[in-house]
Design a protein around this motif. Structure first.
Motif, PDB file in Angstrom:
ATOM      1  N   GLY A   1       0.817  -1.199   0.000  1.00  0.00           N
ATOM      2  CA  GLY A   1       0.000   0.000   0.000  1.00  0.00           C
ATOM      3  C   GLY A   1       0.852   1.250   0.000  1.00  0.00           C
ATOM      4  N   MET A   2       0.271   2.358  -0.476  1.00  0.00           N
ATOM      5  CA  MET A   2       0.994   3.635  -0.452  1.00  0.00           C
ATOM      6  C   MET A   2       0.023   4.745  -0.045  1.00  0.00           C
ATOM      7  SD  MET A   2       1.449   4.630  -4.496  1.00  0.00           S
ATOM      8  CE  MET A   2       0.018   4.913  -5.557  1.00  0.00           C
ATOM      9  N   PRO A   3       0.516   5.746   0.692  1.00  0.00           N
ATOM     10  CA  PRO A   3      -0.355   6.826   1.177  1.00  0.00           C
ATOM     11  C   PRO A   3      -0.593   7.914   0.138  1.00  0.00           C
ATOM     12  CG  PRO A   3       1.849   7.166   1.989  1.00  0.00           C
ATOM     13  CD  PRO A   3       1.874   5.863   1.220  1.00  0.00           C
ATOM     14  N   TYR A   4      -0.849   7.490  -1.109  1.00  0.00           N
ATOM     15  CA  TYR A   4      -1.112   8.426  -2.200  1.00  0.00           C
ATOM     16  C   TYR A   4      -2.337   7.957  -2.951  1.00  0.00           C
ATOM     17  CZ  TYR A   4       3.799   9.188  -1.123  1.00  0.00           C
ATOM     18  OH  TYR A   4       4.974   9.407  -0.458  1.00  0.00           O
ATOM     19  N   SER A   5      -3.168   8.913  -3.360  1.00  0.00           N
ATOM     20  CA  SER A   5      -4.403   8.589  -4.073  1.00  0.00           C
ATOM     21  C   SER A   5      -4.822   9.781  -4.918  1.00  0.00           C
ATOM     22  CB  SER A   5      -5.511   8.252  -3.067  1.00  0.00           C
ATOM     23  OG  SER A   5      -5.878   9.431  -2.349  1.00  0.00           O
ATOM     24  N   ASP A   6      -6.056   9.742  -5.430  1.00  0.00           N
ATOM     25  CA  ASP A   6      -6.589  10.878  -6.195  1.00  0.00           C
ATOM     26  C   ASP A   6      -6.635  12.152  -5.371  1.00  0.00           C
ATOM     27  OD1 ASP A   6      -6.920   9.201  -8.302  1.00  0.00           O
ATOM     28  OD2 ASP A   6      -9.095   8.984  -8.103  1.00  0.00           O
ATOM     29  N   GLU A   7      -6.637  12.009  -4.031  1.00  0.00           N
ATOM     30  CA  GLU A   7      -6.752  13.161  -3.150  1.00  0.00           C
ATOM     31  C   GLU A   7      -5.409  13.805  -2.825  1.00  0.00           C
ATOM     32  OE1 GLU A   7      -8.701  11.752   0.317  1.00  0.00           O
ATOM     33  OE2 GLU A   7     -10.424  10.922  -0.764  1.00  0.00           O
ATOM     34  N   THR A   8      -4.324  13.158  -3.190  1.00  0.00           N
ATOM     35  CA  THR A   8      -2.991  13.660  -2.847  1.00  0.00           C
ATOM     36  C   THR A   8      -2.716  14.988  -3.557  1.00  0.00           C
ATOM     37  OG1 THR A   8      -2.200  11.392  -2.611  1.00  0.00           O
ATOM     38  CG2 THR A   8      -0.527  13.111  -2.802  1.00  0.00           C
ATOM     39  N   PRO A   9      -2.201  15.991  -2.841  1.00  0.00           N
ATOM     40  CA  PRO A   9      -1.894  17.288  -3.457  1.00  0.00           C
ATOM     41  C   PRO A   9      -0.912  17.160  -4.618  1.00  0.00           C
ATOM     42  CG  PRO A   9      -1.853  17.474  -1.071  1.00  0.00           C
ATOM     43  CD  PRO A   9      -1.968  16.007  -1.384  1.00  0.00           C
ATOM     44  N   ALA A  10      -1.062  18.045  -5.598  1.00  0.00           N
ATOM     45  CA  ALA A  10      -0.231  17.979  -6.811  1.00  0.00           C
ATOM     46  C   ALA A  10       1.250  18.115  -6.513  1.00  0.00           C
ATOM     47  CB  ALA A  10      -0.672  19.058  -7.802  1.00  0.00           C
ATOM     48  N   ASP A  11       1.620  18.992  -5.543  1.00  0.00           N
ATOM     49  CA  ASP A  11       3.042  19.184  -5.259  1.00  0.00           C
ATOM     50  C   ASP A  11       3.656  17.940  -4.637  1.00  0.00           C
ATOM     51  OD1 ASP A  11       1.514  19.552  -2.979  1.00  0.00           O
ATOM     52  OD2 ASP A  11       2.912  20.975  -2.069  1.00  0.00           O
ATOM     53  N   VAL A  12       2.862  17.212  -3.831  1.00  0.00           N
ATOM     54  CA  VAL A  12       3.363  15.963  -3.239  1.00  0.00           C
ATOM     55  C   VAL A  12       3.565  14.910  -4.323  1.00  0.00           C
ATOM     56  CG1 VAL A  12       2.864  14.092  -1.616  1.00  0.00           C
ATOM     57  CG2 VAL A  12       2.287  16.457  -1.020  1.00  0.00           C
ATOM     58  N   VAL A  13       2.596  14.827  -5.245  1.00  0.00           N
ATOM     59  CA  VAL A  13       2.708  13.867  -6.349  1.00  0.00           C
ATOM     60  C   VAL A  13       3.942  14.151  -7.194  1.00  0.00           C
ATOM     61  CG1 VAL A  13       1.643  13.112  -8.518  1.00  0.00           C
ATOM     62  CG2 VAL A  13       0.236  13.394  -6.477  1.00  0.00           C
ATOM     63  N   LYS A  14       4.164  15.434  -7.524  1.00  0.00           N
ATOM     64  CA  LYS A  14       5.297  15.778  -8.378  1.00  0.00           C
ATOM     65  C   LYS A  14       6.623  15.510  -7.676  1.00  0.00           C
ATOM     66  CE  LYS A  14       6.719  19.146 -11.793  1.00  0.00           C
ATOM     67  NZ  LYS A  14       6.359  20.376 -12.522  1.00  0.00           N
ATOM     68  N   GLN A  15       6.664  15.776  -6.362  1.00  0.00           N
ATOM     69  CA  GLN A  15       7.908  15.547  -5.634  1.00  0.00           C
ATOM     70  C   GLN A  15       8.225  14.067  -5.509  1.00  0.00           C
ATOM     71  OE1 GLN A  15       8.014  17.412  -1.790  1.00  0.00           O
ATOM     72  NE2 GLN A  15      10.060  16.684  -1.324  1.00  0.00           N
ATOM     73  N   ARG A  16       7.195  13.249  -5.271  1.00  0.00           N
ATOM     74  CA  ARG A  16       7.415  11.816  -5.089  1.00  0.00           C
ATOM     75  C   ARG A  16       7.615  11.073  -6.408  1.00  0.00           C
ATOM     76  NH1 ARG A  16       9.513   8.088  -2.229  1.00  0.00           N
ATOM     77  NH2 ARG A  16       8.455   8.704  -0.305  1.00  0.00           N
ATOM     78  N   PHE A  17       6.742  11.364  -7.398  1.00  0.00           N
ATOM     79  CA  PHE A  17       6.744  10.580  -8.627  1.00  0.00           C
ATOM     80  C   PHE A  17       7.278  11.330  -9.845  1.00  0.00           C
ATOM     81  CE2 PHE A  17       3.387   8.796  -5.927  1.00  0.00           C
ATOM     82  CZ  PHE A  17       3.785   7.471  -5.882  1.00  0.00           C
ATOM     83  N   GLY A  18       7.472  12.634  -9.734  1.00  0.00           N
ATOM     84  CA  GLY A  18       8.007  13.398 -10.848  1.00  0.00           C
ATOM     85  C   GLY A  18       7.028  13.594 -11.990  1.00  0.00           C
ATOM     86  N   ILE A  19       5.711  13.483 -11.717  1.00  0.00           N
ATOM     87  CA  ILE A  19       4.708  13.666 -12.753  1.00  0.00           C
ATOM     88  C   ILE A  19       3.615  14.598 -12.233  1.00  0.00           C
ATOM     89  CG2 ILE A  19       5.112  11.440 -13.868  1.00  0.00           C
ATOM     90  CD1 ILE A  19       2.742  10.301 -12.383  1.00  0.00           C
ATOM     91  N   SER A  20       2.765  15.062 -13.127  1.00  0.00           N
ATOM     92  CA  SER A  20       1.688  15.966 -12.732  1.00  0.00           C
ATOM     93  C   SER A  20       0.574  15.191 -12.043  1.00  0.00           C
ATOM     94  CB  SER A  20       1.137  16.689 -13.955  1.00  0.00           C
ATOM     95  OG  SER A  20       0.468  15.769 -14.802  1.00  0.00           O
ATOM     96  N   LYS A  21      -0.308  15.932 -11.361  1.00  0.00           N
ATOM     97  CA  LYS A  21      -1.446  15.306 -10.678  1.00  0.00           C
ATOM     98  C   LYS A  21      -2.353  14.604 -11.682  1.00  0.00           C
ATOM     99  CE  LYS A  21      -4.574  14.715  -7.323  1.00  0.00           C
ATOM    100  NZ  LYS A  21      -5.085  15.874  -6.569  1.00  0.00           N
TER     101      LYS A  21
END
Length: 334
Positions: free
Chosen positions: A245-265
Motif C-alpha cells: 500500500g501507499m499513502p497516495y491517491s486521487d486526493e494527494t496534493p499535486a506538489d506531493v505527487v510531483k515531488q514523489r513521482f516526478g509527474i503531474s497530478k
C-alpha cells in the motif's frame, strides 16, 4: 596601437629576459610572453608572433601563443569547470586558466544555477576594472544565429542547452544539427519534471511549432504512452512497499505527487485510473493498495491515513522519487 586584453594581436618579439620569457612590442607598449605560453619552436628575436592578450595572476597584461575558445566580443558555449557560491562560475577557455561568470549573471534561485560540466552560452567582456569576464549571451545575441523550426519537428524528441531558466519555465536552444546553429524553444513549468539548471543538457518533445519559428517543449511523453509508463512505475513502486500500500491517491496534493513521482497530478490520476480499470489496485480513503494484498482490508491507523503521511515519507526518504525516462503532464498534448 592599443593592447587590449581579450584580443588576438600580431606583435614583434623584441628581446628575451631569462628566466621569465620574451617581451613583445607593438612599438609603444611591451608585454611579456612567458616561456610556459610558447607553442612550437623557440622563436627568434625580431619575428612577428600572433598572440592572445590576457591578465596574469598579478593583473599584468601578458601574452600567450595558445588559442582561446573565445575572444573579446565573441560568443561561445563554454563548460563550467568550478562553482563558487560567492563569486559565480569559472569557465574553461582553453588556456589552462579559467574565466569568471559573475554571480550577478546567475539565477537568483540556487536550484537553477549551473553545476560543473554544464555548458553556458557567453560573450567575453571586461569588468569595470578592465579585467576579462564572461557575460551570459542575451536572447537577442542568440536569436541572430537561430533558424525557424520546421513543422516536421512536431512530436519529435530533440536535445538542447538551457539558456535561461525561470519559475515560469526554461528556455532552450535546440540543436540545429546540419541545419544550423539551433532553434529556440521553451519548456513551461508544467511540462518540466524537475527544476532545470542554466547550462544543463536536456531532452524534450516538441509539442507545438509556433508561427515565429520557435517551439513549445515538454519533458513528457504523449498521454497515451505516458499513461502506460506511469502505471508500470507506480505498480513497481507499490510492489516494493511493505503491505503493498501507499499513502497516495486521487486526493494527494499535486506538489506531493510531483515531488514523489516526478509527474503531474492529472498524469498520476490517469495512471491510477488505468490500474483500477485493470483490476490491479484499489483505493481506500487516501491510500492505494494492490488488489491481491490481504493487508488492504485493514488500513494503517493514525496519521498514516492522511496525506501528511505521504509528505512525512518524502521528508524521511529523500531518495524515494520513482525514476522515469518520460512523464505525462496536465496540459493537453499537441
Amino acid at each position: 596601437m592599443s593592447l587590449v586584453a581579450g584580443t588576438i594581436q600580431t606583435l614583434r618579439l623584441a628581446r628575451e629576459v631569462s628566466p621569465h620569457g620574451y617581451f613583445l612590442t607593438d612599438g609603444e607598449t611591451d608585454v611579456l610572453l612567458h616561456y610556459s605560453e610558447l607553442v612550437g619552436h623557440k622563436p627568434r628575436i625580431g619575428t612577428d608572433l600572433e598572440v592572445f592578450l590576457f591578465f596574469d595572476t598579478d593583473d599584468r597584461l601578458a601574452a600567450t601563443m595558445k588559442r582561446p575558445l573565445i575572444t573579446l566580443g565573441e560568443m561561445a558555449r563554454l563548460k563550467v569547470a568550478d562553482v563558487n557560491p560567492r563569486l559565480g562560475c569559472f569557465l574553461e577557455i582553453g588556456l589552462g586558466r579559467q574565466l569568471l561568470l559573475p554571480i550577478s549573471e546567475l539565477p537568483e534561485n540556487r536550484d537553477y544555477r549551473p553545476w560543473p560540466g554544464d555548458e553556458v552560452f557567453v560573450t567575453l567582456s571586461h569588468d569595470k576594472m578592465g579585467r576579462l569576464i564572461a557575460l551570459l549571451a542575451t536572447e537577442e545575441q542568440l536569436s541572430e544565429r537561430t533558424f525557424d523550426a520546421p513543422e516536421s519537428w512536431k512530436n519529435v524528441w530533440v536535445e538542447g542547452w538551457v539558456t535561461r531558466t525561470l519559475q515560469i519555465g526554461s528556455f532552450v536552444l535546440v540543436d540545429g544539427g546540419v541545419v544550423g546553429f539551433g532553434a529556440f524553444g521553451m519548456i513551461p513549468d508544467s511540462e518540466r519534471i524537475r527544476p532545470l539548471r542554466l547550462g544543463e543538457r536536456v531532452s524534450a518533445r516538441v509539442t507545438f511549432v509556433r508561427e515565429d519559428g520557435r517551439v513549445n517543449l515538454s519533458m513528457s511523453q504523449l498521454k497515451q504512452i505516458g499513461r502506460v509508463e506511469d502505471a508500470d512505475r507506480i505498480l513497481a513502486f507499490m510492489k516494493e512497499r511493505p503491505g503493498g500500500g501507499m499513502p497516495y491517491s486521487d486526493e494527494t496534493p499535486a506538489d506531493v505527487v510531483k515531488q514523489r513521482f516526478g509527474i503531474s497530478k492529472s498524469a498520476f490520476k490517469r495512471a491510477l485510473g488505468k490500474l483500477m480499470r485493470d483490476g490491479m489496485v484499489t483505493q481506500k480513503g487516501s491510500w492505494t493498495y494492490l488488489v491481491e494484498t490481504e493487508q488492504a482490508e485493514e488500513a494503517p491507523e493514525g496519521a498514516e491515513h492522511s496525506e501528511l503521511s505521504g509528505q512525512a515519507e518524502l521528508a524521511g526518504q529523500p531518495g524515494g522519487q520513482v525514476p522515469r525516462s518520460s512523464q505525462s503532464t496536465s496540459q493537453e498534448d499537441h
